[in-house]
Design a protein around this motif. Structure first.
Motif, PDB file in Angstrom:
ATOM      1  N   ALA A  20       0.831  -1.208   0.000  1.00 52.95           N
ATOM      2  CA  ALA A  20       0.000   0.000   0.000  1.00 52.95           C
ATOM      3  C   ALA A  20       0.866   1.258   0.000  1.00 52.95           C
ATOM      4  O   ALA A  20       0.570   2.218  -0.725  1.00 52.95           O
ATOM      5  CB  ALA A  20      -0.933  -0.001   1.213  1.00 52.95           C
ATOM      6  N   LYS A  21       1.939   1.250   0.773  1.00 51.67           N
ATOM      7  CA  LYS A  21       2.827   2.410   0.817  1.00 51.67           C
ATOM      8  C   LYS A  21       3.491   2.624  -0.534  1.00 51.67           C
ATOM      9  O   LYS A  21       3.591   3.757  -1.011  1.00 51.67           O
ATOM     10  CB  LYS A  21       3.881   2.237   1.903  1.00 51.67           C
ATOM     11  N   ALA A  22       3.939   1.542  -1.173  1.00 51.89           N
ATOM     12  CA  ALA A  22       4.573   1.651  -2.487  1.00 51.89           C
ATOM     13  C   ALA A  22       3.599   2.202  -3.511  1.00 51.89           C
ATOM     14  O   ALA A  22       3.952   3.051  -4.333  1.00 51.89           O
ATOM     15  CB  ALA A  22       5.099   0.286  -2.928  1.00 51.89           C
ATOM     16  N   LYS A  23       2.356   1.756  -3.461  1.00 52.44           N
ATOM     17  CA  LYS A  23       1.334   2.241  -4.393  1.00 52.44           C
ATOM     18  C   LYS A  23       1.056   3.722  -4.148  1.00 52.44           C
ATOM     19  O   LYS A  23       0.939   4.503  -5.095  1.00 52.44           O
ATOM     20  CB  LYS A  23       0.048   1.422  -4.251  1.00 52.44           C
ATOM     21  N   ALA A  24       0.993   4.131  -2.891  1.00 51.98           N
ATOM     22  CA  ALA A  24       0.765   5.543  -2.560  1.00 51.98           C
ATOM     23  C   ALA A  24       1.905   6.405  -3.082  1.00 51.98           C
ATOM     24  O   ALA A  24       1.670   7.474  -3.658  1.00 51.98           O
ATOM     25  CB  ALA A  24       0.609   5.711  -1.048  1.00 51.98           C
ATOM     26  N   LEU A  25       3.139   5.948  -2.916  1.00 46.50           N
ATOM     27  CA  LEU A  25       4.289   6.696  -3.414  1.00 46.50           C
ATOM     28  C   LEU A  25       4.273   6.783  -4.938  1.00 46.50           C
ATOM     29  O   LEU A  25       4.640   7.807  -5.514  1.00 46.50           O
ATOM     30  CB  LEU A  25       5.598   6.064  -2.929  1.00 46.50           C
ATOM     31  N   GLU A  26       3.811   5.724  -5.586  1.00 41.21           N
ATOM     32  CA  GLU A  26       3.692   5.711  -7.042  1.00 41.21           C
ATOM     33  C   GLU A  26       2.660   6.735  -7.512  1.00 41.21           C
ATOM     34  O   GLU A  26       2.895   7.471  -8.472  1.00 41.21           O
ATOM     35  CB  GLU A  26       3.265   4.300  -7.478  1.00 41.21           C
ATOM     36  N   ILE A  27       1.551   6.798  -6.811  1.00 41.20           N
ATOM     37  CA  ILE A  27       0.496   7.761  -7.155  1.00 41.20           C
ATOM     38  C   ILE A  27       1.015   9.183  -6.969  1.00 41.20           C
ATOM     39  O   ILE A  27       0.827  10.044  -7.831  1.00 41.20           O
ATOM     40  CB  ILE A  27      -0.768   7.520  -6.305  1.00 41.20           C
TER      41      ILE A  27
END
Length: 101
Positions: A20-27
């Motif tokens: 989830a953190k990686a996806k948030a950083l990607e966004i």
């Protein structure tokens, strides 16, 4: 009794949290200038005032397909950040590009 966010987070597996953190950083990395400004809680008028410009100038900056590095740096500083430039090469070398104001 309702659980707090921190209590609920403790129940989520670490690998799920990491994903989830990686996806948030990607966004966040894919945000446009206007999305970044909005995420910082600012409107174009506030940024214009900080840069001593008219609001339509901010609209133009945000809608340009290409912008000068100095303009981008000033815009980011008006949002409270600092622009950092790095060059990455195929051999793995990364070079920090020093500000040129």
């Amino acid at each position: 009794m309702a659980k707090t966010i921190s209590e609920l987070r403790k129940q989520v597996k670490p690998e799920i949290q990491a994903t989830a953190k990686a996806k948030a950083l990607e966004i966040i990395a894919d945000m446009t200038l206007s999305e970044t400004r909005k995420a910082r809680g600012l409107n174009q008028g506030e940024v214009a005032k900080r840069l001593n410009l008219a609001q339509p100038n901010i609209s133009q900056i945000e809608s340009r397909p290409d912008v000068l590095v100095s303009t981008l740096s000033q815009y980011i500083e008006a949002l409270g950040g600092t622009l950092e430039l790095h060059a990455k090469f195929p051999d793995g070398q990364t070079i920090d590009i020093k500000p040129f104001k």
